[in-house]
Design a protein around this motif. Structure first.
Motif, PDB file in Angstrom:
ATOM      1  N   ALA A   1      19.444  60.895 -67.938  1.00 22.55           N
ATOM      2  CA  ALA A   1      20.653  61.684 -68.205  1.00 22.55           C
ATOM      3  C   ALA A   1      21.747  60.853 -68.862  1.00 22.55           C
ATOM      4  CB  ALA A   1      21.170  62.291 -66.897  1.00 22.55           C
ATOM      5  N   GLN A   2      21.847  59.580 -68.491  1.00 22.61           N
ATOM      6  CA  GLN A   2      22.888  58.701 -69.040  1.00 22.61           C
ATOM      7  C   GLN A   2      24.281  59.346 -68.891  1.00 22.61           C
ATOM      8  OE1 GLN A   2      22.395  55.443 -70.492  1.00 22.61           O
ATOM      9  NE2 GLN A   2      20.430  55.761 -69.450  1.00 22.61           N
ATOM     10  N   ALA A   3      24.542  59.874 -67.705  1.00 21.99           N
ATOM     11  CA  ALA A   3      25.807  60.587 -67.470  1.00 21.99           C
ATOM     12  C   ALA A   3      26.729  59.841 -66.517  1.00 21.99           C
ATOM     13  CB  ALA A   3      25.516  61.984 -66.912  1.00 21.99           C
ATOM     14  N   ALA A   4      26.427  58.560 -66.249  1.00 27.51           N
ATOM     15  CA  ALA A   4      27.253  57.809 -65.320  1.00 27.51           C
ATOM     16  C   ALA A   4      28.564  57.389 -65.979  1.00 27.51           C
ATOM     17  CB  ALA A   4      26.495  56.571 -64.833  1.00 27.51           C
ATOM     18  N   GLY A   5      29.561  57.116 -65.163  1.00 32.41           N
ATOM     19  CA  GLY A   5      30.849  56.656 -65.687  1.00 32.41           C
ATOM     20  C   GLY A   5      31.905  57.733 -65.644  1.00 32.41           C
TER      21      GLY A   5
ATOM     22  N   PHE B   1      26.938  77.526 -53.679  1.00 30.59           N
ATOM     23  CA  PHE B   1      28.319  77.986 -53.514  1.00 30.59           C
ATOM     24  C   PHE B   1      29.264  76.822 -53.251  1.00 30.59           C
ATOM     25  CE2 PHE B   1      26.336  82.171 -52.719  1.00 30.59           C
ATOM     26  CZ  PHE B   1      27.113  82.922 -53.583  1.00 30.59           C
ATOM     27  N   GLY B   2      28.748  75.755 -52.615  1.00 28.79           N
ATOM     28  CA  GLY B   2      29.574  74.562 -52.458  1.00 28.79           C
ATOM     29  C   GLY B   2      29.918  73.942 -53.796  1.00 28.79           C
ATOM     30  N   MET B   3      28.957  73.910 -54.707  1.00 31.13           N
ATOM     31  CA  MET B   3      29.221  73.394 -56.049  1.00 31.13           C
ATOM     32  C   MET B   3      30.231  74.263 -56.773  1.00 31.13           C
ATOM     33  SD  MET B   3      26.687  73.269 -59.354  1.00 31.13           S
ATOM     34  CE  MET B   3      27.362  72.929 -60.977  1.00 31.13           C
ATOM     35  N   PHE B   4      30.040  75.589 -56.701  1.00 31.37           N
ATOM     36  CA  PHE B   4      30.953  76.486 -57.412  1.00 31.37           C
ATOM     37  C   PHE B   4      32.363  76.379 -56.848  1.00 31.37           C
ATOM     38  CE2 PHE B   4      33.009  80.608 -58.112  1.00 31.37           C
ATOM     39  CZ  PHE B   4      32.857  80.726 -59.490  1.00 31.37           C
ATOM     40  N   GLY B   5      32.473  76.282 -55.519  1.00 31.12           N
ATOM     41  CA  GLY B   5      33.801  76.174 -54.917  1.00 31.12           C
ATOM     42  C   GLY B   5      34.513  74.894 -55.300  1.00 31.12           C
ATOM     43  N   SER B   6      33.783  73.763 -55.296  1.00 34.38           N
ATOM     44  CA  SER B   6      34.416  72.488 -55.634  1.00 34.38           C
ATOM     45  C   SER B   6      34.719  72.371 -57.119  1.00 34.38           C
ATOM     46  CB  SER B   6      33.510  71.334 -55.197  1.00 34.38           C
ATOM     47  OG  SER B   6      32.271  71.375 -55.883  1.00 34.38           O
ATOM     48  N   PHE B   7      33.988  73.106 -57.962  1.00 34.35           N
ATOM     49  CA  PHE B   7      34.159  72.981 -59.405  1.00 34.35           C
ATOM     50  C   PHE B   7      34.855  74.187 -60.031  1.00 34.35           C
ATOM     51  CE2 PHE B   7      32.309  69.067 -59.782  1.00 34.35           C
ATOM     52  CZ  PHE B   7      32.056  68.701 -61.104  1.00 34.35           C
ATOM     53  N   LEU B   8      35.433  75.051 -59.207  1.00 37.57           N
ATOM     54  CA  LEU B   8      36.072  76.237 -59.747  1.00 37.57           C
ATOM     55  C   LEU B   8      37.220  75.886 -60.694  1.00 37.57           C
ATOM     56  CD1 LEU B   8      36.347  79.297 -59.843  1.00 37.57           C
ATOM     57  CD2 LEU B   8      37.793  79.174 -57.792  1.00 37.57           C
ATOM     58  N   SER B   9      38.060  74.934 -60.295  1.00 41.28           N
ATOM     59  CA  SER B   9      39.183  74.547 -61.165  1.00 41.28           C
ATOM     60  C   SER B   9      38.692  73.949 -62.473  1.00 41.28           C
ATOM     61  CB  SER B   9      40.078  73.552 -60.433  1.00 41.28           C
ATOM     62  OG  SER B   9      39.350  72.403 -60.051  1.00 41.28           O
ATOM     63  N   LEU B  10      37.591  73.172 -62.424  1.00 39.97           N
ATOM     64  CA  LEU B  10      37.046  72.593 -63.656  1.00 39.97           C
ATOM     65  C   LEU B  10      36.452  73.669 -64.550  1.00 39.97           C
ATOM     66  CD1 LEU B  10      36.569  69.912 -65.122  1.00 39.97           C
ATOM     67  CD2 LEU B  10      34.334  69.793 -64.022  1.00 39.97           C
ATOM     68  N   PHE B  11      35.790  74.650 -63.950  1.00 40.54           N
ATOM     69  CA  PHE B  11      35.251  75.759 -64.743  1.00 40.54           C
ATOM     70  C   PHE B  11      36.377  76.516 -65.446  1.00 40.54           C
ATOM     71  CE2 PHE B  11      31.432  75.994 -61.701  1.00 40.54           C
ATOM     72  CZ  PHE B  11      30.709  75.124 -62.507  1.00 40.54           C
ATOM     73  N   LEU B  12      37.481  76.739 -64.725  1.00 38.88           N
ATOM     74  CA  LEU B  12      38.628  77.414 -65.350  1.00 38.88           C
ATOM     75  C   LEU B  12      39.171  76.591 -66.515  1.00 38.88           C
ATOM     76  CD1 LEU B  12      40.494  78.669 -62.142  1.00 38.88           C
ATOM     77  CD2 LEU B  12      39.131  80.019 -63.736  1.00 38.88           C
TER      78      LEU B  12
ATOM     79  N   GLU C   1      29.064  71.905 -75.152  1.00 37.55           N
ATOM     80  CA  GLU C   1      30.021  70.919 -74.654  1.00 37.55           C
ATOM     81  C   GLU C   1      30.015  70.853 -73.131  1.00 37.55           C
ATOM     82  OE1 GLU C   1      33.527  70.862 -78.051  1.00 37.55           O
ATOM     83  OE2 GLU C   1      33.454  72.526 -76.606  1.00 37.55           O
ATOM     84  N   VAL C   2      29.879  72.017 -72.488  1.00 38.87           N
ATOM     85  CA  VAL C   2      29.828  72.037 -71.023  1.00 38.87           C
ATOM     86  C   VAL C   2      28.569  71.338 -70.520  1.00 38.87           C
ATOM     87  CG1 VAL C   2      29.643  73.521 -68.990  1.00 38.87           C
ATOM     88  CG2 VAL C   2      31.203  74.132 -70.835  1.00 38.87           C
ATOM     89  N   LEU C   3      27.434  71.623 -71.159  1.00 37.85           N
ATOM     90  CA  LEU C   3      26.169  71.034 -70.727  1.00 37.85           C
ATOM     91  C   LEU C   3      26.100  69.541 -70.996  1.00 37.85           C
ATOM     92  CD1 LEU C   3      23.629  73.804 -71.828  1.00 37.85           C
ATOM     93  CD2 LEU C   3      24.543  73.356 -69.550  1.00 37.85           C
ATOM     94  N   ASN C   4      26.954  69.030 -71.869  1.00 34.23           N
ATOM     95  CA  ASN C   4      26.995  67.594 -72.156  1.00 34.23           C
ATOM     96  C   ASN C   4      28.199  66.903 -71.523  1.00 34.23           C
ATOM     97  OD1 ASN C   4      24.777  66.759 -74.249  1.00 34.23           O
ATOM     98  ND2 ASN C   4      25.492  68.774 -74.904  1.00 34.23           N
ATOM     99  N   GLU C   5      28.917  67.626 -70.682  1.00 30.80           N
ATOM    100  CA  GLU C   5      30.079  67.065 -70.014  1.00 30.80           C
ATOM    101  C   GLU C   5      29.636  66.243 -68.806  1.00 30.80           C
ATOM    102  OE1 GLU C   5      33.695  65.916 -69.197  1.00 30.80           O
ATOM    103  OE2 GLU C   5      33.217  67.141 -70.940  1.00 30.80           O
ATOM    104  N   LYS C   6      30.132  65.013 -68.683  1.00 28.26           N
ATOM    105  CA  LYS C   6      29.672  64.107 -67.630  1.00 28.26           C
ATOM    106  C   LYS C   6      29.900  64.673 -66.236  1.00 28.26           C
ATOM    107  CE  LYS C   6      29.712  59.514 -69.715  1.00 28.26           C
ATOM    108  NZ  LYS C   6      30.257  58.141 -69.620  1.00 28.26           N
ATOM    109  N   LEU C   7      31.093  65.189 -65.987  1.00 20.86           N
ATOM    110  CA  LEU C   7      31.392  65.703 -64.654  1.00 20.86           C
ATOM    111  C   LEU C   7      30.454  66.836 -64.268  1.00 20.86           C
ATOM    112  CD1 LEU C   7      35.307  65.724 -64.677  1.00 20.86           C
ATOM    113  CD2 LEU C   7      33.808  64.184 -63.408  1.00 20.86           C
TER     114      LEU C   7
END
Length: 262
Positions: free
Chosen positions: A101-105, A188-199, A210-216
């Motif tokens: 994945a090379q998504a660290a950092g 649902f834990g993932m969706f709840g913790s990432f709701l602000s990022l999704f917005l 861009e979303v699928l290649n976003e590190k977070l």
């Protein structure tokens, strides 16, 4: 008194009322695991070898979660074996996929927060990502193992003479329910913790690529998948180990009774 302290006290009282002795032990299990995670973070920041820390703290956390959450030694022992085996398998999967994945950092979203600070602290971001993924999946694996052990223990109590085959069939039925609830909890834990990022993604008009290649997002999605794989593997392995362990324990008791009778 802070809000966090108040909630911790309320949690301790409720766990003691609802769970009794087991609830109190489970509460201390949560506290000990929190301390272990803080200790892991401190040791990593001090430059201690991350793979060695992972190998040391995986069994420590499993022992804390399982043995403090289960009052039957045979069930706890076999749950620990199955969880530890699953953790080793998932760790290999995590190492392989984190490398691909090379998504660290740190992602670009952290730029404003880290202005003026060094983003090269002398630590291996890929190894840190591996450690985070392993410890995140470990919780789901241990939870599934404890749920399986508790269900099979109750079945064994109500039907002490149940055969190993029937016990495994009952375990598979319990596992299907555990699998469904665990997956929903993780998602649902993932969706709840990432709701602000999704917005944020929506408001900034991020494309799907861009979303699928976003590190977070990628790191969080990978952790979810690792946890799901761990739970899926835990169900059959826990059923096998627990049914075999409890059946062997029952056989030993029957043999001892026969010898005493003779």
């Amino acid at each position: 008194m802070s809000t966090l302290t108040t909630l911790i006290i309320v949690l301790a009282i409720l766990m003691a009322i609802v769970g009794g002795e087991t609830g109190i032990r489970s509460f201390f299990s949560v506290l000990i695991n929190t301390i272990l995670l803080i200790l892991v973070a401190m040791l990593i920041s001090w430059g201690i070898n991350i793979p060695i820390l992972i190998l040391i703290f995986i069994p420590l956390k499993l022992v804390t979660i399982i043995y403090l959450g289960t009052h039957d030694y045979t069930v706890a022992k076999n749950s620990f074996y199955s969880s530890f085996l699953v953790c080793l398998i998932v760790s290999v999967i995590i190492l392989a996929f984190q490398w691909m994945a090379q998504a660290a950092g740190l992602g670009p979203e952290a730029g404003e927060v880290l202005v003026g600070l060094s983003q090269m602290p002398g630590l291996s971001y890929p190894l840190i990502a591996v450690a985070v993924a392993i410890f995140s999946a470990l919780g789901a694996i241990a939870e599934a193992a404890v749920a399986m052990s508790s269900g099979l223990l109750e079945i064994k109590k109500h039907n002490p003479e149940i055969s190993r085959k029937n016990l495994m069939v009952s375990g598979n039925a319990i596992g299907n329910d555990v699998l469904g609830t665990s997956m929903n909890t993780i998602l649902f834990g993932m969706f709840g913790s990432f709701l602000s990022l999704f917005l944020w993604y929506f408001r900034l008009h991020y494309s799907l690529g861009e979303v699928l290649n976003e590190k977070l997002f990628v790191n969080e999605a990978l952790i979810i998948l690792y946890s799901l794989i761990g739970v899926i593997l835990t169900v059959p392995l826990s059923t096998f180990f627990l049914s075999r362990g409890m059946s062997d324990h029952n056989e030993v008791k029957n043999e001892s009774r026969k010898s005493n009778t003779n």
